[in-house]
Design a protein around this motif. Structure first.
Motif, mmCIF file in Angstrom:
data_model
loop_
_atom_site.group_PDB
_atom_site.id
_atom_site.type_symbol
_atom_site.label_atom_id
_atom_site.label_comp_id
_atom_site.label_asym_id
_atom_site.label_seq_id
_atom_site.Cartn_x
_atom_site.Cartn_y
_atom_site.Cartn_z
ATOM 1 N N ALA A 14 0.874 -1.524 -0.036
ATOM 2 C CA ALA A 14 -0.361 0.166 0.080
ATOM 3 C C ALA A 14 0.629 1.194 -0.084
ATOM 4 C CB ALA A 14 -0.668 0.300 0.778
ATOM 5 N N VAL A 15 1.838 1.396 0.721
ATOM 6 C CA VAL A 15 3.015 2.182 0.478
ATOM 7 C C VAL A 15 3.890 2.319 -0.881
ATOM 8 C CG1 VAL A 15 4.743 3.504 2.006
ATOM 9 C CG2 VAL A 15 3.198 1.986 3.244
ATOM 10 N N ILE A 171 -5.533 7.406 -3.349
ATOM 11 C CA ILE A 171 -5.355 6.752 -2.021
ATOM 12 C C ILE A 171 -5.527 6.605 -0.537
ATOM 13 C CG2 ILE A 171 -3.316 8.228 -0.192
ATOM 14 C CD1 ILE A 171 -1.964 9.654 -2.865
ATOM 15 N N LEU A 172 -7.437 7.463 -0.386
ATOM 16 C CA LEU A 172 -7.989 6.999 0.543
ATOM 17 C C LEU A 172 -8.293 5.785 0.733
ATOM 18 C CD1 LEU A 172 -9.466 8.274 3.202
ATOM 19 C CD2 LEU A 172 -11.315 9.542 1.430
ATOM 20 N N ILE A 173 -8.821 5.463 -0.782
ATOM 21 C CA ILE A 173 -9.296 3.648 -0.512
ATOM 22 C C ILE A 173 -8.323 3.068 -0.750
ATOM 23 C CG2 ILE A 173 -10.227 2.320 -2.781
ATOM 24 C CD1 ILE A 173 -11.314 4.626 -3.379
ATOM 25 N N VAL A 174 -7.018 2.893 -1.060
ATOM 26 C CA VAL A 174 -6.268 2.323 -0.455
ATOM 27 C C VAL A 174 -6.027 2.561 1.164
ATOM 28 C CG1 VAL A 174 -3.294 1.624 -1.263
ATOM 29 C CG2 VAL A 174 -5.228 2.194 -3.501
ATOM 30 N N TRP A 175 -5.508 2.780 1.600
ATOM 31 C CA TRP A 175 -5.309 3.356 2.169
ATOM 32 C C TRP A 175 -6.434 2.648 3.573
ATOM 33 C CZ3 TRP A 175 -0.681 2.612 3.348
ATOM 34 C CH2 TRP A 175 0.002 3.086 4.639
ATOM 35 N N THR A 176 -7.893 2.626 3.482
ATOM 36 C CA THR A 176 -9.690 2.540 3.879
ATOM 37 C C THR A 176 -9.085 1.143 4.286
ATOM 38 O OG1 THR A 176 -10.131 4.474 3.470
ATOM 39 C CG2 THR A 176 -11.581 2.749 3.876
ATOM 40 N N ILE A 177 -9.097 0.384 2.918
ATOM 41 C CA ILE A 177 -8.543 -1.057 2.836
ATOM 42 C C ILE A 177 -7.385 -1.566 3.856
ATOM 43 C CG2 ILE A 177 -8.908 -2.537 1.119
ATOM 44 C CD1 ILE A 177 -9.708 -1.285 -0.595
ATOM 45 N N THR A 178 -6.983 -1.455 3.555
ATOM 46 C CA THR A 178 -5.373 -1.985 4.147
ATOM 47 C C THR A 178 -5.242 -1.664 5.987
ATOM 48 O OG1 THR A 178 -3.739 -0.838 2.223
ATOM 49 C CG2 THR A 178 -3.114 -0.736 4.380
ATOM 50 N N ARG A 179 -5.769 -0.300 6.096
ATOM 51 C CA ARG A 179 -6.284 -0.254 7.477
ATOM 52 C C ARG A 179 -7.113 -1.522 7.942
ATOM 53 N NH1 ARG A 179 -10.286 2.156 9.826
ATOM 54 N NH2 ARG A 179 -10.834 3.198 7.871
ATOM 55 N N ARG A 180 -8.249 -1.217 7.265
ATOM 56 C CA ARG A 180 -8.974 -2.328 8.168
ATOM 57 C C ARG A 180 -8.433 -4.231 7.354
ATOM 58 N NH1 ARG A 180 -14.672 -0.623 4.517
ATOM 59 N NH2 ARG A 180 -15.209 0.619 5.518
#
Length: 312
Positions: A14-15, A171-180
């Motif tokens: 994700a990064v 970026i927001l979508i990638v980070w939201t899915i990654t965080r979950r």
């Protein structure tokens, strides 16, 4: 598809994807400015950034999708795995498939996941994903128009604005899915999918047992391997069964006291087919409160019930 046994780390990918998205947006902005001020096309330079960014994004998408299968086992995604690549390339298909793939991953990565058998078409689609996809398509359309026509400040500014919007939302979508997914992986609350894999069944001779289970009952031979010490690993399972199989173990141990149950979707059809194949039933079919049942015994004395459960 069988879910993976555990969640795999997705944050490093994700990064990398976030960094590549920032570079793509910066390159797109610079290309629009160069086209406006100097009439230059930086398409080749832009592709040199876009291609590795796309590769990184697909790698993240594949990892996130595998994790999503583990978080929501028994939920079928709308599009097959190859469309994670083909969906961006094929004409027409690339107008809706990538969004659908991201929608499915986001929906199945929610805390608690989706219930097995959930129809993802009926799951409410994310406004965030919609906003990202519309801004992405809008950026492509405006950019294509401005490249073919005389560049103007309005079109250039619009291209830059849409690129910034699409990049920020991606970026927001990638980070939201990654965080979950990372929270589920590290919280200790995630329970890997477990399945009943093999049921040992003692037989006198493997070949005789295969003749009955494969030749007579119509089971599929799943494995037949010979070990270095002379041991033989033989597994069979009912046709169309996806997971549980019988492990045919050679030995002289008396047959088990309990009974094995063979479920069928069509009792009359299977009962008649088995009779015609030479299976001897121990009693006539009878109707019980849990379904219609007919007992039979294999050549080694293992007792079975052919069972058709009533509709729930």
């Amino acid at each position: 598809m069988v879910p993976p046994p555990s969640l795999r780390p997705v944050r490093p990918l994700a990064v990398l994807v976030v960094v590549m998205i920032v570079l793509v947006v910066a390159a797109s902005t610079a290309m629009s400015i160069a086209h406006l001020l100097h009439g230059e096309s930086w398409r080749l330079r832009y592709q040199l950034i876009l291609i590795p960014a796309g590769f990184a994004y697909v790698c993240w998408l594949a990892r996130a999708r595998a994790n999503a299968h583990a978080l929501s086992p028994g939920v079928v995604h709308t599009y097959a795995a190859p469309f994670m690549v083909l969906g961006w390339i094929l004409p027409v298909v690339n107008l809706f498939v990538p969004k659908g793939i991201v929608d499915d991953i986001r929906a199945t990565s929610q805390p608690g996941g989706q219930a097995p058998g959930t129809d993802l078409f009926r799951v409410r689609r994310s406004r965030l994903v919609w906003a990202w996809w519309l801004s992405w398509l809008g950026m492509l359309a405006v950019h294509a128009y401005s490249v073919r026509m005389a560049p103007g400040p309005i079109m250039s500014v619009l291209t830059i604005a849409l690129a910034l919007a699409a990049g920020s939302l991606a970026i927001l979508i990638v980070w939201t899915i990654t965080r979950r997914q990372e929270e589920a992986r590290t919280s200790g609350g995630f329970v890997p999918a477990q399945r009943l894999g093999l049921v040992p069944l003692v037989v006198r001779d493997h070949d005789e047992a295969l003749a009955f289970y494969v030749g007579t009952l119509g089971f599929d031979l799943w494995e037949d391997r010979q070990g270095g010490d002379g041991e033989r690993w033989v597994t069979v399972r009912p046709r169309h069964a996806r997971e549980t199989a019988l492990l045919l173990t050679r030995g002289d141990t008396p047959a088990r006291e309990g009974r094995l149950v063979l479920h069928t979707d069509d009792f009359d059809l299977d009962h008649g087919r088995m009779l015609a194949a030479g299976v001897t039933f121990d009693a006539a079919p009878r109707r019980e409160f849990y379904g219609t049942v007919a007992p039979f015994t294999d050549p080694d004395g293992n007792r079975w019930d052919l069972l058709s459960s009533p509709a729930r």
